[in-house]
Scaffold this active site. Structure first.
Site, PDB file in Angstrom:
ATOM      1  N   ASP A 211      50.862  39.786  33.131  1.00  0.00           N
ATOM      2  CA  ASP A 211      50.652  40.956  32.885  1.00  0.00           C
ATOM      3  C   ASP A 211      51.045  41.939  34.081  1.00  0.00           C
ATOM      4  OD1 ASP A 211      49.289  43.273  31.878  1.00  0.00           O
ATOM      5  OD2 ASP A 211      47.314  42.801  32.219  1.00  0.00           O
TER       6      ASP A 211
ATOM      7  N   ASP B 298      55.072  45.078  28.706  1.00  0.00           N
ATOM      8  CA  ASP B 298      54.696  44.502  30.086  1.00  0.00           C
ATOM      9  C   ASP B 298      53.832  43.319  30.218  1.00  0.00           C
ATOM     10  OD1 ASP B 298      52.348  45.705  28.961  1.00  0.00           O
ATOM     11  OD2 ASP B 298      51.855  46.883  30.494  1.00  0.00           O
ATOM     12  N   GLU B 299      53.692  42.560  29.207  1.00  0.00           N
ATOM     13  CA  GLU B 299      52.976  41.291  29.062  1.00  0.00           C
ATOM     14  C   GLU B 299      53.671  40.415  28.321  1.00  0.00           C
ATOM     15  OE1 GLU B 299      48.966  41.444  27.404  1.00  0.00           O
ATOM     16  OE2 GLU B 299      49.405  43.306  26.852  1.00  0.00           O
TER      17      GLU B 299
END
Length: 432
Positions: A19, A116-117
């Site tokens: 993350d 973003d993860e």
């Protein structure tokens, strides 16, 4: 939570959740550190009108009371020195691809769930170390190569990996086993369980279920009556159970690679160059066969004790030429490896692939006149190989002690010829 460095379950999976922390703001800080480092920043839409909503904010801004969902005007009232940045999604996608390529080098089982993860199933990645060592390597490389912070959760399933990655931010690494769930999660309100929103939590309160622990021991029949099949999932989740697989959703032809195990360990640069030249020739040939162009070159190095490292770099322009790939592979090798150490295996992987018709190849100002000639020569070589076999055309660098001869000195041969290092094609890894 003890002995996390040796954590591998006796059975089952090991899943990481990577993350990125305050991703948009962190990207701008990585691009312009002198302007944004350690300063309160926020990414929002209508900056000038001050009506935009803050999408994300830096940790420096959070310490000053700024939070996601505020309007720009509210944020500026709380923190007059707040720097508001308009979003740049092209830049975010660039960094997203880069951090996922780093993660992807440790397992082919990568599932991106947002920009973003991502989840990684590293059950079969023991050659890279323990789960903690893999997580530390990924986190360290993302920080050193991209200048971005991230938090990573390590767990036997996706649910707990996600929960773990939220426990230490920024730059945390957390192990969360099923046996840790009662002590670490059961006293928390239900809405803190990933997948249970505030509305569902309010409905649970109506049947006197306030915490994750109470949900874990609740009557499943009651949950099924009130929530249907979701009730079964919630009880399982509260006990730390989740069978959802990590699904590799990366596009086909995301990378093309080839590795070769050598008949004897090598350490001399001349020998390494000869192997890399052969690998570059093979991967670019397959690249052209699929009408693709590549922008990122990655090398794989394995030692006799089975330690494996990968290093990559993106070129300024896309390419399908062996010369470009070979040059970059040699550069990566010199930068990241000591010539005294013996090598057991070498590999080259091409990443960030694009269909040739979509690739905007920007020709070097002093090279554009030669480009059609080079393409014509390459097509002729490929045609000869299609007709007479892969050994019909070899480069002088593969045969001589001067690999710098490279692609410009082609030798057409009517018979098959192998050097000491043109080896086992069964190790090829195509179309990962």
């Amino acid at each position: 939570m003890d002995n996390v460095d040796k954590y591998y379950p006796a059975k089952g999976r090991v899943v990481l959740h990577v993350d990125m922390n305050a991703f948009y703001c962190s990207v701008h800080e990585a691009e312009e550190p002198e302007k944004y480092r350690n300063r309160p920043t926020a990414v929002a839409g209508s900056v000038e009108l001050r009506k935009g909503v803050i999408v994300t904010c830096s940790y420096a801004a959070r310490r000053r009371g700024i939070s996601t969902g505020m309007t720009v005007s509210q944020g500026l009232k709380k923190c007059p020195e707040l720097i508001v940045i308009q979003p740049d999604f092209h830049l975010y996608r660039k960094y997203s691809k880069a951090f996922m390529n780093i993660a992807y080098s440790y397992t082919p089982l990568l599932q991106a769930v947002s920009i973003d993860e991502c989840y990684l199933d590293i059950t079969g990645s023991k050659q890279f170390g323990t789960p903690m060592e893999i997580a530390q390597a990924i986190q360290s490389r993302i920080a050193s190569e991209l200048g971005l912070p991230c938090s990573i959760g390590i767990a036997p399933n996706k649910l707990l990996a996600k929960m773990a990655s939220d426990m230490k931010k920024p730059n945390g690494i957390t192990v969360l086993r099923i046996r840790d769930v009662p002590a670490l999660l059961w006293d928390k309100p239900c809405h803190e369980m990933f997948g249970i929103g505030r509305r569902t939590a309010e409905k649970l309160k109506k049947i006197r279920i306030y915490t994750i622990g109470q949900l874990a021991v609740a009557d499943e029949r009651l949950l099924l009556e009130r929530f249907g099949v979701v009730g079964h999932w919630m009880k399982q989740a509260a006990n730390g159970h989740d069978d959802t697989p990590v699904i590799d959703e990366r596009e086909k032809n995301k990378s093309i690679g080839h590795t070769t195990t050598l008949p004897r360990d090598i350490r001399e640069m001349e020998d390494v160059q000869r192997v890399l030249l052969n690998l570059a020739d093979q991967v670019t040939r397959r690249l052209r066969r699929q009408q693709l162009m590549a922008q990122t070159v990655q090398i794989t190095i394995r030692t006799p004790d089975m330690k494996t490292i990968t290093r990559s770099h993106s070129l300024d322009n896309v390419t399908d030429r062996a010369e470009d790939v070979y040059t970059e592979a040699c550069k990566l090798y010199r930068q990241h490896w000591s010539t005294e150490k013996p090598i057991r295996l070498l590999g080259i992987t091409l990443q960030n692939l694009l269909p040739k018709e979509q690739a905007a190849l920007q020709l070097d100002l002093f090279d554009y006149e030669q480009q059609p000639k080079k393409e014509s020569l390459t097509k002729t070589m490929d045609m000869l190989r299609d007709k007479f076999g892969e050994s019909a055309v070899l480069t002088a660098g593969m045969l001589s002690d001067d690999p710098s001869a490279l692609i410009r000195n082609h030798k057409v041969r009517g018979t098959s010829l192998q050097t000491d290092f043109l080896l086992d094609k069964d190790q090829a890894n195509d179309d990962k």
